[in-house]
Design an enzyme around this catalytic site. Sequence first.
Site, short mmCIF file in Angstrom:
data_model
loop_
_atom_site.label_atom_id
_atom_site.label_comp_id
_atom_site.label_asym_id
_atom_site.label_seq_id
_atom_site.Cartn_x
_atom_site.Cartn_y
_atom_site.Cartn_z
N ASP A 1 -0.18 5.14 0.88
CA ASP A 1 -0.42 6.14 1.95
C ASP A 1 -0.56 5.49 3.32
O ASP A 1 -1.41 4.64 3.52
CB ASP A 1 -1.67 6.95 1.60
CG ASP A 1 -1.44 7.79 0.36
OD1 ASP A 1 -2.17 7.60 -0.62
OD2 ASP A 1 -0.51 8.60 0.36
N ASP B 1 0.88 -1.18 0.00
CA ASP B 1 0.00 0.00 0.00
C ASP B 1 0.92 1.23 0.00
O ASP B 1 2.11 1.12 0.33
CB ASP B 1 -0.87 -0.05 1.27
CG ASP B 1 -1.55 1.26 1.58
OD1 ASP B 1 -2.25 1.78 0.70
OD2 ASP B 1 -1.36 1.77 2.69
N THR C 1 -2.73 0.59 -4.28
CA THR C 1 -3.15 1.79 -3.55
C THR C 1 -4.43 2.37 -4.13
O THR C 1 -4.80 2.08 -5.27
CB THR C 1 -2.05 2.88 -3.64
OG1 THR C 1 -2.49 4.07 -2.99
CG2 THR C 1 -1.70 3.21 -5.09
N ASN D 1 0.68 10.87 -7.37
CA ASN D 1 1.16 10.92 -5.98
C ASN D 1 2.22 9.85 -5.72
O ASN D 1 3.17 10.05 -4.96
CB ASN D 1 -0.01 10.72 -5.00
CG ASN D 1 -1.02 11.84 -5.08
OD1 ASN D 1 -0.73 12.92 -5.63
ND2 ASN D 1 -2.21 11.61 -4.56
C1 XBP Z 1 -5.12 6.32 0.88
C2 XBP Z 1 -6.28 6.98 0.30
C3 XBP Z 1 -6.07 8.08 -0.68
C4 XBP Z 1 -5.33 9.25 -0.03
C5 XBP Z 1 -5.54 10.54 -0.83
O1 XBP Z 1 -4.61 5.52 -0.16
O2 XBP Z 1 -7.39 6.57 0.57
O3 XBP Z 1 -7.35 8.51 -1.10
O4 XBP Z 1 -5.88 9.47 1.26
O5 XBP Z 1 -5.08 10.35 -2.16
P1 XBP Z 1 -3.83 4.13 0.17
P2 XBP Z 1 -6.07 10.74 -3.38
O6 XBP Z 1 -4.68 3.04 -0.47
O7 XBP Z 1 -2.47 4.28 -0.47
O8 XBP Z 1 -3.74 3.98 1.69
O9 XBP Z 1 -6.62 12.11 -3.09
O10 XBP Z 1 -5.19 10.70 -4.60
O11 XBP Z 1 -7.14 9.68 -3.38
MG MG Z 2 -2.97 3.20 3.33
#
Ligand code: XBP
Ligand code: MG
Length: 243
Positions: free
Chosen positions: A10, A8, A122, A128
């Site tokens: 974020d 993943d 992700t 990003n």
């Molecule tokens: C986390 C998310 C993303 C980010 C914001 O992603 O849910 O929406 O919070 O990025 P991950 P965007 O699956 O990597 O934990 O605004 O591009 O969605």
């Molecule tokens: Mg995450």
Amino acid sequence: MLNALIFDVDGTLADTESAHCAAFNYAFDELGLGWHWDDALYTELLEISGGKERVLHYWRLVNPDIKAIDASGVQDTIARIHELKTAHYEATVNSGAVALRPGVLRLIEEAQVEGLQLAIATTTSPVNIAALLRRAIGPDWRQNFTAIGDASTAPVKKPHPQVYLQMLAALHLTPGECVAFEDSSNGLQSAMAAGLATVITPTRYTAHHDFSKAMRVLPDLSQVDLAQLRQWHAQSQAVTPPR
Ligand code: XBP
Ligand code: MG
């Protein structure tokens, strides 16, 4: 046999959500919306994966008669918010304000030396991922990963398993040959729905989530090497026979 690691982004590769939240607030200010997401509210809103989906969810909370606005108007506004937000987030990451979490780079390098495949799964936007990993690994960062699943390839967001199922197909591996790395309940549910044993490294935004079904819950990856992962993975496969 452990043949791939699926990460993943974020909260897992890097603790990015403070930067995402600040970028959303920048966009709200730029458009004069009068919205502001503080840490407590953002922690709740992170239950919704996907930035655009998160904004729509919030808009419906604060404006129950949003239905009175025509759907294309809502979508256009959300698209504009997300465009401004993503540009601001990218600039923040490019400034060097967001580092990879402890142990991540070492584990990626160790996996490469031992010939494991690497993938990303992700719900964030592709720009990003590129900003973060170009800064952390270098301009050739993509060469480290066999496959990348993100908001552009998997529109159905976590906890749905779509992005992890896409990565298993791209890796040509069964779930029993992989380990997923996540930070949130949505991420754990998504990976497990795809049949993947999952290591959780929570952040302050997700420490309160239910991780009872995770293979391991760790403060970070600084104490984890491939030998340890192989051991945990073998134990998890012994308990749940490979699919
Ligand atoms: C986390 C998310 C993303 C980010 C914001 O992603 O849910 O929406 O919070 O990025 P991950 P965007 O699956 O990597 O934990 O605004 O591009 O969605
Ligand atoms: Mg995450």
